[in-house]
Design an enzyme around this catalytic site. Structure first.
Site, PDB file in Angstrom:
ATOM      1  N   TYR A  52       4.781   2.424  10.168  1.00 46.26           N
ATOM      2  CA  TYR A  52       4.110   1.996  11.621  1.00 46.26           C
ATOM      3  C   TYR A  52       5.055   0.917  12.195  1.00 46.26           C
ATOM      4  CZ  TYR A  52      -0.295   4.346  10.697  1.00 46.26           C
ATOM      5  OH  TYR A  52      -1.369   5.085  10.389  1.00 46.26           O
ATOM      6  N   SER A 139      -3.709  10.854   1.849  1.00 46.64           N
ATOM      7  CA  SER A 139      -3.785  11.268   3.263  1.00 46.64           C
ATOM      8  C   SER A 139      -3.086  12.793   3.557  1.00 46.64           C
ATOM      9  CB  SER A 139      -3.146  10.092   4.251  1.00 46.64           C
ATOM     10  OG  SER A 139      -3.280  10.412   5.356  1.00 46.64           O
ATOM     11  N   ASN A 140      -3.583  13.108   4.601  1.00 41.48           N
ATOM     12  CA  ASN A 140      -3.104  14.503   4.994  1.00 41.48           C
ATOM     13  C   ASN A 140      -3.106  15.434   3.882  1.00 41.48           C
ATOM     14  OD1 ASN A 140      -1.938  13.961   7.797  1.00 41.48           O
ATOM     15  ND2 ASN A 140      -0.986  12.124   6.596  1.00 41.48           N
ATOM     16  N   GLN A 159      -7.753  10.206   4.092  1.00 44.37           N
ATOM     17  CA  GLN A 159      -7.648   9.983   5.381  1.00 44.37           C
ATOM     18  C   GLN A 159      -6.721  11.087   5.834  1.00 44.37           C
ATOM     19  OE1 GLN A 159      -4.669   6.929   7.152  1.00 44.37           O
ATOM     20  NE2 GLN A 159      -6.463   6.018   8.033  1.00 44.37           N
ATOM     21  N   PRO A 188      -9.408  10.485  15.778  1.00 45.61           N
ATOM     22  CA  PRO A 188     -10.880  10.980  15.923  1.00 45.61           C
ATOM     23  C   PRO A 188     -11.174  11.390  17.361  1.00 45.61           C
ATOM     24  CG  PRO A 188     -11.286   8.838  15.391  1.00 45.61           C
ATOM     25  CD  PRO A 188      -9.742   9.106  15.369  1.00 45.61           C
TER      26      PRO A 188
END
Length: 193
Positions: A52, A139-140, A159, A188
């Site tokens: 990020y 995640s994923n 996640q 979401p």
């Protein structure tokens, strides 16, 4: 409402603050203010990742929250390659930027098709065993990958994207609920339907 995550002794709010744009689309001063306001409002679950804003999100969170008790910070590594060496290096970089000796929740950001899934998880498990990571997340992932991961280690959270455009086609949410694993959706509210 709060929920307990994995081996954490902390109950976290069901609303998690995502920080994907901190340090880029949201300037540093505003990022600090958003974090302060979220904590004032009782949010104690913060989500970030090493990619990020090239680590700026983690740095801003580390400067604002640092080692403050009562806040669970989840971060991720392995998005642009999940070799064991890359994941181990990402864990150390996240610890440094966040200013935390122990990462509350560390996710494998996404499976790397060039690396055996279990090998990508190995450095996270090793970091957990060394006391550098409290809880392991993924995640994923598909349901098959989630089941494989659980054969290696307890999984505290999954996640995955979940919204109108990306429903849970494989039953990951039901599996998480059945096995006491937190499901943390990303995007979401996104959807074109």
């Amino acid at each position: 409402e709060t929920v307990r995550l994995g081996r954490s002794d902390l109950s976290v709010t069901r609303i998690c603050l995502g920080t994907m744009t901190f340090g880029e689309q949201v300037d540093e001063a505003t990022s600090h203010a958003i974090l302060d306001r979220a904590l004032e409002r009782g949010v104690n679950f913060i989500d970030t990742a090493d990619i990020y804003t090239s680590g700026e999100s983690e740095r801003v969170i580390g400067e604002t929250i640092g080692g403050a008790p009562g806040v669970l910070i989840a971060t991720k590594g392995g998005y642009h390659g999940a070799s064991p060496e890359a994941v181990a290096k990402a864990i150390e970089a996240s610890r440094a930027r966040l200013g935390r000796d122990v990462l509350d929740l560390y996710y494998l950001h996404r499976p790397d098709p060039r690396v055996q899934f279990e090998k990508s998880l190995a450095p996270i498990i090793a970091a957990r065993d060394a006391g550098k990571v409290k809880n392991v997340g993924i995640s994923n992932v598909s349901l098959t990958q989630l089941k494989s991961a659980r054969m290696l280690t307890p999984i505290a959270a999954v996640q995955n994207e979940y919204n109108l455009d990306h429903p849970d086609d494989e039953g990951v949410i039901d599996y998480c609920e059945e096995h006491g694993i937190a499901f943390v959706p990303f995007f979401p509210l996104r959807g074109s339907k």
